[in-house]
Scaffold this motif. Sequence first.
Motif, mmCIF file in Angstrom:
data_model
loop_
_atom_site.group_PDB
_atom_site.id
_atom_site.type_symbol
_atom_site.label_atom_id
_atom_site.label_comp_id
_atom_site.label_asym_id
_atom_site.label_seq_id
_atom_site.Cartn_x
_atom_site.Cartn_y
_atom_site.Cartn_z
ATOM 1 N N GLU A 1 60.197 33.904 40.706
ATOM 2 C CA GLU A 1 59.188 34.888 40.706
ATOM 3 C C GLU A 1 57.967 34.666 39.853
ATOM 4 O O GLU A 1 56.846 34.712 40.378
ATOM 5 N N HIS B 1 53.994 33.619 40.993
ATOM 6 C CA HIS B 1 52.782 34.060 40.117
ATOM 7 C C HIS B 1 51.798 32.868 39.493
ATOM 8 O O HIS B 1 50.755 33.070 39.613
ATOM 9 N N LYS C 1 49.971 31.451 42.316
ATOM 10 C CA LYS C 1 48.713 32.353 42.827
ATOM 11 C C LYS C 1 47.529 32.054 41.833
ATOM 12 O O LYS C 1 46.525 31.939 42.305
ATOM 13 N N ALA C 2 47.898 32.236 40.513
ATOM 14 C CA ALA C 2 46.695 32.008 39.706
ATOM 15 C C ALA C 2 45.921 30.784 39.491
ATOM 16 O O ALA C 2 44.933 30.603 39.320
ATOM 17 N N ASN D 1 55.586 39.889 32.152
ATOM 18 C CA ASN D 1 55.508 40.366 33.450
ATOM 19 C C ASN D 1 54.914 39.513 34.468
ATOM 20 O O ASN D 1 53.905 38.947 34.012
ATOM 21 N N GLY D 2 55.511 39.359 35.694
ATOM 22 C CA GLY D 2 54.765 38.357 36.489
ATOM 23 C C GLY D 2 53.602 38.404 36.776
ATOM 24 O O GLY D 2 52.383 37.412 36.759
ATOM 25 N N SER D 3 52.915 39.701 37.066
ATOM 26 C CA SER D 3 51.449 39.963 37.367
ATOM 27 C C SER D 3 50.720 39.734 36.097
ATOM 28 O O SER D 3 49.618 39.340 36.247
ATOM 29 N N ASP D 4 51.089 40.150 34.955
ATOM 30 C CA ASP D 4 50.411 39.836 33.638
ATOM 31 C C ASP D 4 50.140 38.434 33.358
ATOM 32 O O ASP D 4 48.954 37.926 33.010
ATOM 33 N N GLU E 1 50.246 36.128 35.700
ATOM 34 C CA GLU E 1 49.060 35.796 36.763
ATOM 35 C C GLU E 1 47.704 35.863 36.188
ATOM 36 O O GLU E 1 46.863 35.100 36.188
ATOM 37 N N THR E 2 47.436 36.928 35.753
ATOM 38 C CA THR E 2 46.039 37.487 35.476
ATOM 39 C C THR E 2 45.632 36.626 34.132
ATOM 40 O O THR E 2 44.609 36.073 33.983
#
Length: 521
Positions: A20, A24, A27-28, A68-71, A73-74
Motif C-alpha cells: 500500500e 502512495h 502516486k507522489a 499513514n500512506g496518505s501522509d 504521499e503528501t
Amino acid sequence: MSACLRLCTAASCRSRGATELLEHCRKALASDQAQLRVKEVGCLGPCSDGPLLAIDPTDRLLSLQEVNGSDLETSLAEALQRGNDATGLKQWQPSGSRELSPDEPFLNLQRRLVLGRCGVVDPESLADALAAGAWQQLPRVLEQNDPPAVIEIVRRSGLRGRGGAGYPTGLKWATVAAMPGSQKVVVCNADEGDPGAFMDRTLMEGDPHTLLEGMAIAAFAVGAQQGFIYVRAEYPLAIERLRTAISAAEQQGWLGRGIGGSGFSFEIELRVGAGAYVCGEETALIHSIEGRRGVPRPRPPYPAEHGVFGLPTLINNVETFGNIPALLELGVEAYGTGTKVFSLTGHVQRSGVLEVPMGTSLRTIVETMGGGAPQGRQIKAVQTGGPSGGCVPASALDSPVDYDSLKALGTIMGSGGMVVLDDTTNMVDIAAFFIAFSREESCGKCIPCRSGTVQLEMLLRKLLERRGQVADLEQLEALCHTVADASLCGLGQSAPKPVLSTLRHFRGDYLALLPAAEVQR
Ligand SMILES: Cc1cc2nc3c(=O)[nH]c(=O)nc-3n(C[C@H](O)[C@H](O)[C@H](O)COP(=O)(O)O)c2cc1C
Ligand code: SF4
C-alpha cells in the motif's frame, strides 16, 4: 548514483502494508520532474522495524511502521517540491517514521557477501542486477576455461555446505566432476522447511540472479548441462521471481545453449515441492524431482554417483551457491572465512535476516545486534538448527557460531534459523514442539522414526501433564539414542536432538515436572 527510493516488499514488510505504501509513493512521484523512482527491493534486514525504506544516494534507512500512506504521499510530494531529487530528500522525514542509524550494530556488524545485492536491486530487473555487478563472474570463468581451477578456489576457500550438514563444498564439486559420463545435473535445494528459517527465501526473493549465477558456475565446474531448483510451494513470491529471473537470464544468453558464445550449455528448471520437510533430504528430493514420492533411500550410492535420473548430481543449498560469485570476485584471501546468513526470531527486540562473518559469537548476534530479550527479560537459550538442532544455554552465549563450536554444545548451525527463548520458556515445551514437528513430517518408511517420534512425544506430553516419573525420563533418554542410531535418514537420526540438548542443558525444567518425592529418591 541517481536518486531512488528502495522499498522492501519482501514477505515481512508486505505483511505490514508495504504494498500500500508503494502505491502512495508511486502516486507522489507520478508527476516528478526529477524522475526519482521508487523501486521494490528484497529484504533490507531488520524485519521487525518494517516496512523499511532506503533512500539513495543519501544512504538513509527509514522505518515506516507508524506511517499513514496518505501522509507519506503528501509529505513526499512536498519534499520533491522543496528541491529536486536528492536535495529534497536529505531532510525528508514523513511523520511517524523513524530513522535507523547506519551505526546500529544490526546494520554495521554485518558483512554482506551473499546478500550484498539483496535490498539493493529490483529482483525483477536483470538490468538492475547487471548494473549492480551480477553475471560478471561467469564470463570470467568461461574465458579462463579451466573448470578444475574453479573447484580448487572453492576447495581452498574452505566453504562448507550451508544446508545443514556442513559438507566441504569443494570436495563435493570435485567428486561430481570426477564422475564418468557426459551428462550431469546440478540441483539447488531450496526446500527450507525448518520452522524459524527464512534465509534462503530472502535471497531468492531479493536477488535471484546471484543464485542462478552461482549454479551456472557450479555447472561449468562439474560438467553439468541440466539444473533444477527444488523450491517449496509455500514460497510463491520466490517462485515468481525465480521464474522471471530465469527467463531474463535466458534471453540475455546467460542460461541456455552456447552461453556467452562458448560451448557451455546450461538450463535451469524449477520444481515446486508440496512442502514436505523430508523432501529437503537429498535422496527424497531426487525422487520428488523425478516425479516419484519424496521418500529417502539408503546412501550409498550418493547423489554424486547416482542422482537425478541416475545421473551424477551435485546438490547444494541456496546460500552455498549464493557464496560463489562473491568468492570468485574477492578471491580466497579477501573472502577469508566467509559469512553465514541467519534468520533471527523469537524473544528478541530486533528480528530479521543478517549476514555475519563466520565465527561471530552468539552473544554478538542475539544481544548486540538483536538487542537481547524484550521487556527487560533474560535470555534463557538460543535454538539453532531447527528440528535437527538443539538449544544453547545463555551461559554459552560467548561461543563462536561455527560448525564445530555448536556441535560441541550438542546442537548444529544448520541452515541458519536462530530462535531466541527468554526465561519464561519451558524447555520441555520446546522439545515437545520439535518432536511433534518431526513426528508429523516423518515419511513413515522406517519404524524407529515412524514409531519412535510418536513415543517420544507421548513421553514428553506425559511429563508436561505432570503424570511422569523418573523412569519416564530414563526411558525418554534411552529412546532418543535408539531413534538417532536406527533411523534411515537424517530426519529420524536428528529428531531426538532437541530433546537430548534440553535434557543436557536444562534438566531442571524436566525435573520440575516430576513429583518432588520422586526426584529426591
Ligand atoms: C530432513 C532433512 C531436511 C533437509 N532440508 C534441507 C533444506 O531444506 N535445504 C537444504 O539445503 N538442505 C536440507 N537438508 C540437507 C540436504 O539433504 C543436503 O545435505 C544439502 O542440500 C546439501 O547442500 P549443501 O552441501 O550446500 O549444504 C535436509 C536434510 C534432512 C535430513
Ligand atoms: S528416518 Fe523418518 S523420514 Fe527418514 S526414512 Fe525413516 S521414517 Fe522416513
